[in-house]
Design an enzyme around this catalytic site. Sequence first.
Site, PDB file in Angstrom:
ATOM      1  N   LEU A   1      -4.329  -5.415  -4.581  1.00  0.00           N
ATOM      2  CA  LEU A   1      -3.215  -4.475  -4.588  1.00  0.00           C
ATOM      3  C   LEU A   1      -1.932  -5.105  -4.059  1.00  0.00           C
ATOM      4  O   LEU A   1      -1.917  -5.729  -2.990  1.00  0.00           O
ATOM      5  CB  LEU A   1      -3.581  -3.262  -3.726  1.00  0.00           C
ATOM      6  CG  LEU A   1      -2.538  -2.125  -3.725  1.00  0.00           C
ATOM      7  CD1 LEU A   1      -2.458  -1.497  -5.113  1.00  0.00           C
ATOM      8  CD2 LEU A   1      -2.878  -1.095  -2.669  1.00  0.00           C
ATOM      9  N   ASP A   2      -0.842  -4.950  -4.805  1.00  0.00           N
ATOM     10  CA  ASP A   2       0.479  -5.410  -4.398  1.00  0.00           C
ATOM     11  C   ASP A   2       0.533  -6.907  -4.110  1.00  0.00           C
ATOM     12  O   ASP A   2       1.392  -7.361  -3.347  1.00  0.00           O
ATOM     13  CB  ASP A   2       0.965  -4.640  -3.157  1.00  0.00           C
ATOM     14  CG  ASP A   2       1.157  -3.156  -3.462  1.00  0.00           C
ATOM     15  OD1 ASP A   2       1.006  -2.336  -2.534  1.00  0.00           O
ATOM     16  OD2 ASP A   2       1.432  -2.813  -4.634  1.00  0.00           O
ATOM     17  N   ASP A   3      -0.371  -7.674  -4.708  1.00  0.00           N
ATOM     18  CA  ASP A   3      -0.433  -9.095  -4.389  1.00  0.00           C
ATOM     19  C   ASP A   3      -0.115 -10.015  -5.559  1.00  0.00           C
ATOM     20  O   ASP A   3      -0.062 -11.216  -5.416  1.00  0.00           O
ATOM     21  CB  ASP A   3      -1.840  -9.421  -3.837  1.00  0.00           C
ATOM     22  CG  ASP A   3      -1.889 -10.776  -3.173  1.00  0.00           C
ATOM     23  OD1 ASP A   3      -2.637 -11.655  -3.646  1.00  0.00           O
ATOM     24  OD2 ASP A   3      -1.139 -10.967  -2.194  1.00  0.00           O
TER      25      ASP A   3
ATOM     26  N   GLY B   1       0.791  -1.212   0.000  1.00  0.00           N
ATOM     27  CA  GLY B   1       0.000   0.000   0.000  1.00  0.00           C
ATOM     28  C   GLY B   1       0.832   1.275   0.000  1.00  0.00           C
ATOM     29  O   GLY B   1       1.911   1.340  -0.560  1.00  0.00           O
TER      30      GLY B   1
END
Lengths: 284, 284, 284, 284
Positions: free
Chosen positions: C227-229, C201
């Site tokens: 997100l960011d995964d 994040g």
Amino acid sequence: MKNSAILLVQCRDQKGLDAAIADFIYRHNGNILHFEQHQSSDDSFYFARVEWDLTDFQLLLSDFSAKFNPIAEKFGMSWRVALATYRPRVAILVSKYDHCLVDLLYRQRIGELKCEIPLIISNHPDAQRHADFHAIPYHIIPVTKENKREAEQRQRELFDHHKIDLIVLARYMQILSPEFISLYPQQIINIHHSFLPAFVGAKPHLQAYERGVKLIGATAHYVTEVLDDGPIIEQGVARISHRDALEDLVEKGRDLEKLVLSRAVRWHIENRILLHGNRTVIFE
Amino acid sequence: MKNSAILLVQCRDQKGLDAAIADFIYRHNGNILHFEQHQSSDDSFYFARVEWDLTDFQLLLSDFSAKFNPIAEKFGMSWRVALATYRPRVAILVSKYDHCLVDLLYRQRIGELKCEIPLIISNHPDAQRHADFHAIPYHIIPVTKENKREAEQRQRELFDHHKIDLIVLARYMQILSPEFISLYPQQIINIHHSFLPAFVGAKPHLQAYERGVKLIGATAHYVTEVLDDGPIIEQGVARISHRDALEDLVEKGRDLEKLVLSRAVRWHIENRILLHGNRTVIFE
Amino acid sequence: MKNSAILLVQCRDQKGLDAAIADFIYRHNGNILHFEQHQSSDDSFYFARVEWDLTDFQLLLSDFSAKFNPIAEKFGMSWRVALATYRPRVAILVSKYDHCLVDLLYRQRIGELKCEIPLIISNHPDAQRHADFHAIPYHIIPVTKENKREAEQRQRELFDHHKIDLIVLARYMQILSPEFISLYPQQIINIHHSFLPAFVGAKPHLQAYERGVKLIGATAHYVTEVLDDGPIIEQGVARISHRDALEDLVEKGRDLEKLVLSRAVRWHIENRILLHGNRTVIFE
Amino acid sequence: MKNSAILLVQCRDQKGLDAAIADFIYRHNGNILHFEQHQSSDDSFYFARVEWDLTDFQLLLSDFSAKFNPIAEKFGMSWRVALATYRPRVAILVSKYDHCLVDLLYRQRIGELKCEIPLIISNHPDAQRHADFHAIPYHIIPVTKENKREAEQRQRELFDHHKIDLIVLARYMQILSPEFISLYPQQIINIHHSFLPAFVGAKPHLQAYERGVKLIGATAHYVTEVLDDGPIIEQGVARISHRDALEDLVEKGRDLEKLVLSRAVRWHIENRILLHGNRTVIFE
């Protein structure tokens, strides 16, 4: 920009050095921001870098020398003081490979390297566009075996005219004459594309490839009269394997050279490097 | 323990090599677990390491040679086959510094190094207790300029008697004679406490210290007749600074040497290393 | 430029896969340059990347599919073939921090990234000069909560028009909608300025600073709806200490992000990345 | 062994701190060997570690407090002084994985860790032989959900009896109770086999494997009441790829954990670590 000053000191190690320096700054109402010192265990030499806030400091830098001299003489110190706000004037020399030049220009542009770059000199026209993009004068000075003397003469005139403090050889492939080098002690930083002292001289990547090393390196060092032998400032390595052909070594080397050279230039600009014989003491 | 076999191949690069090898194993009902190959771009040489599951494999290893030879001859291959279940017999030689020895013994004990260690040889008594702790015979063979010949003779007898496959010089500080070395091609691994080819020979840490390098290294290599010049298997580095005195280099070097030597020994034991002139191809 | 083709294959692991693929290429007179494969031990999946010289290859790429399909169906393969000479069309999105953009443009210019960069999109005007320097069209598309839909619509039109193969978020700070992401599976690479999964994040450097980690990282990954995964392609770290204030983390982070993102983009362009669930298999 | 003393100081940053400390030591005829200080830029806190030669030092350590107190009070310092010759008494706790224990015992034996190890505690008998090899008492204290209280009671009695200064959890897998932890502030160092804050809690290698990270890590930290959340002392990483199965992560992790934990223990023993909130300031 920090309104601070930096004092660099070296001398024989003796009792009371830290106290004398710290006390001097305190007595003149300075607030020390960083105090780093080192004593070499083998030959008892002392090195210090002190940075203090000039706000409220009661001494003008023009008076610093007169006031500090008694202490310097008492301890036999070599010393110099610099202003953090002073932006060193850096000349960059480059040949055909422009990756280090481009990297230095970018870092200076975004404020990472707090210096001025009044000029770029090259023996080729290739890098002109980078100089133009950054609005920096670009001087093409071709070098041959016959004109070496005149070429260096021209370079020195440019350095004098632009009051250059530091000369960075950013993959500048010409060998400088001893006379030239002797004019700029601890003022010329070179990037050599190997892990010194391995693979000195020409074609270090080819030498590394043939030796079958598993790591390639890059070394930033001050230039002295002996080729690739000056005090080492910074080094870095990257892994290679049998899968890497010669051009892969060159490519991986580029990333290394940019990192290593930029760090070395930065530390020099920030007055973080002291010489100890043929070695460096770096207060990062 | 995997019930697999490993085939190592090298030859001039030609069309159909991968197909011929993969097909051979498939036709005998083998299931390939790993297939790694490499072609050197500069001299068009081919290297491959193939590992396959022996479960259901229709060929006895004793018949492998007869069946594979036609392919080998067609392509002009140098090759050998090994069983993953075979535990190479490793002799470790050590002098006073026992960190590498202790590290290798621990890794073998916990199953990381899948080998037998039938004996340890030293020119000093210091490391005896480590051998005793692991219940491994420890042979003290002092070496002097006068008795070198006899000492090596005694070592060779021990190697023959114990059917040694690999000799590891784990900070064994005696220089082996060319005659000795010639008996064990690609069978002697040494750890040199520098980043070769920098600082060959004696006192590499002192040399590094004096040169003022910012990284120290360790190199594991096969021993050849030229000192510290054999094919490099693995290398590693660690950062040092002006704060590191000579004994700090020695200390940081220890951790490096353990890591680098154990990786080299492991790759050799697992049949992952091929020679390409004076370089190695390692299929990790 | 190599005149070669690359075949990427994944399927359930079975006997004879390597032989079938190698043999197919050989039978059509292809010379295999690289053959890399991997079997995942936990779920028995097979992955392979084969690159062969098209000189003398008897199959036109337009016929490849028809001829290879029987093998693909027999083994239940997912596969695709690509030409090494094909230069993928890459769109770069950037916000205010231009270090990754500048780095990618340089690498593409010197031939390290063998791709076309038909356009750059930004929500700010700041990076225009870099686009101009490289003569690449620069599209300013501001993004607000209200216009997000239209902004993404405009972006998609540009991607379609320019036949974009890969979208690189080079410190592009806007969060893409799930609808947008779903249109480009394994076609959007993002650089996140932390070592995922730590500090996902916003403000990862501040998070890292507050946690007091001793290493900061950067992660390049495919963008998925969370997100960011998405699947991680590459990661790198750099050391920090108490001496590093927040701006120092940002600075050290820049060098990391350039390296990590450029490697990820390069591997994607060179058809070296296969997906295994939410992980990547990278044949470097 | 150096005959030196170490003073550790922290307080609000103010003018004259360096001068006051250096001058105090000098006035009592001490020769400063190392002076390291740091000011946190965000909250203006000052930290210092000063080491000086006790030869000729005119103050007895028993009088140090009385003499230094005026300075300490003037500046509002938290401080402590330690003798370099004092060998901290370290208890090591271990469960089944003994690699960190073996590594620490070796380093202590060769003089790298200048401490005493009066006892080893384990909830398993497996590591007994290492304790016996080093002639160190080994206490088996099994831990279950029911007997946790008594087990910790027994541990505390042993710590008291042996005047333990530092407790090292060397892959000790039991979670300590908050009551236990509160008795030993900044006295318990744990090694967690991940790069915190990623993968806290159980099975970090499995978590890392499933996330598909390209680097695994290890973290040494002081134990606080929140699991895996205490001040980080040191971290390290190693590269992994798709070729690494879970047991390979465990294996590579071992080498990391040994290095990271031993460094943390060493810095603590050498009085190099200061706490700054939930972070550490380490004067290496």
